[in-house]
Design a protein around this motif. Structure first.
Motif, PDB file in Angstrom:
ATOM      1  N   GLN A 158     -40.738 -92.297  53.270  1.00 55.76           N
ATOM      2  CA  GLN A 158     -40.621 -92.975  54.544  1.00 55.76           C
ATOM      3  C   GLN A 158     -40.896 -94.455  54.335  1.00 55.76           C
ATOM      4  N   GLU A 159     -40.041 -95.290  54.870  1.00 58.41           N
ATOM      5  CA  GLU A 159     -40.252 -96.725  54.775  1.00 58.41           C
ATOM      6  C   GLU A 159     -41.114 -97.146  55.953  1.00 58.41           C
ATOM      7  N   ASN A 160     -42.239 -97.793  55.653  1.00 56.27           N
ATOM      8  CA  ASN A 160     -43.154 -98.221  56.691  1.00 56.27           C
ATOM      9  C   ASN A 160     -42.871 -99.663  57.089  1.00 56.27           C
ATOM     10  N   GLU A 161     -43.248 -99.995  58.293  1.00 53.25           N
ATOM     11  CA  GLU A 161     -43.049-101.335  58.804  1.00 53.25           C
ATOM     12  C   GLU A 161     -44.106-102.271  58.217  1.00 53.25           C
ATOM     13  N   THR A 162     -43.683-103.427  57.736  1.00 54.84           N
ATOM     14  CA  THR A 162     -44.605-104.420  57.202  1.00 54.84           C
ATOM     15  C   THR A 162     -45.066-105.328  58.333  1.00 54.84           C
ATOM     16  N   SER A 163     -46.382-105.523  58.402  1.00 61.50           N
ATOM     17  CA  SER A 163     -46.982-106.411  59.396  1.00 61.50           C
ATOM     18  C   SER A 163     -47.754-107.488  58.654  1.00 61.50           C
ATOM     19  N   VAL A 164     -48.260-108.478  59.386  1.00 60.28           N
ATOM     20  CA  VAL A 164     -49.014-109.570  58.770  1.00 60.28           C
ATOM     21  C   VAL A 164     -50.351-109.733  59.492  1.00 60.28           C
ATOM     22  N   TYR A 165     -51.417-109.889  58.705  1.00 59.42           N
ATOM     23  CA  TYR A 165     -52.757-110.156  59.233  1.00 59.42           C
ATOM     24  C   TYR A 165     -53.380-111.241  58.361  1.00 59.42           C
ATOM     25  N   ASN A 166     -53.748-112.364  58.939  1.00 56.03           N
ATOM     26  CA  ASN A 166     -54.418-113.460  58.237  1.00 56.03           C
ATOM     27  C   ASN A 166     -53.671-113.854  56.945  1.00 56.03           C
ATOM     28  N   GLY A 167     -52.364-113.907  57.010  1.00 56.19           N
ATOM     29  CA  GLY A 167     -51.564-114.298  55.863  1.00 56.19           C
ATOM     30  C   GLY A 167     -51.292-113.190  54.859  1.00 56.19           C
TER      31      GLY A 167
END
Length: 160
Positions: A35-44
């Motif tokens: 399963q391909e997961n969604e990439t998110s961003v936190y503090n760079g």
């Protein structure tokens, strides 16, 4: 028989790519779902939620020079820093690792030419795997090697 052969090939590939041996539970390969997961961003930091834990996968230009990786992101423990996640990040000067961390993967901080400080929590009992080249080509590792060739991360002896 095919399932065992597929698991053996997968384990060999992980070992070859990461330098880290892994064991997979006895789940039939046909039951595994990629399963391909969604990439998110936190503090760079780029990250993905992998079911019960958080995986740090990379960084953006917004990454601070002095990075503190939190124990939790989106309510999930930060347990893995993925293959080459911060590789060649020249602006990173300091990183503080969380006590929830379990795996420092292949070249995750390799080539960070400004990385002089790696802060470890006093109790780091969950860490169980460090790739042999996780900190290659960093000033921090060079300084550690001058002190002693063996570095202790939690309960792991790291041959710098």
């Amino acid at each position: 028989m095919k399932a065992y052969k597929a698991k053996a090939i997968l384990c060999a590939a992980v070992l070859a790519l990461t330098g880290t041996a892994v064991c997979f539970p006895a789940i039939p390969v046909s039951a595994a779902v990629v399963q391909e997961n969604e990439t998110s961003v936190y503090n760079g930091m780029k990250y993905e939620i992998m079911g019960s834990y958080c995986l740090i996968t990379g960084y953006t230009d917004a990454l601070p020079e002095e990075l503190v990786i939190p124990e939790k992101i989106d309510g999930k423990n930060v347990e893995w820093i993925h293959i080459q996640a911060f590789e060649n990040c020249t602006k990173l000067k300091s990183v503080t690792l969380p006590k929830t961390l379990q795996v420092l993967n292949f070249a995750c901080f390799s080539g960070c030419s400004s990385l002089e400080t790696v802060n470890l929590p006093e109790e780091m009992k969950s860490l169980h795997s460090i790739s042999s080249n996780a900190f290659d080509d960093t000033p921090w590792l060079e300084a550690q090697r001058k002190k002693t060739p063996l570095i202790i991360f939690g309960d792991i002896l790291y041959d710098g």
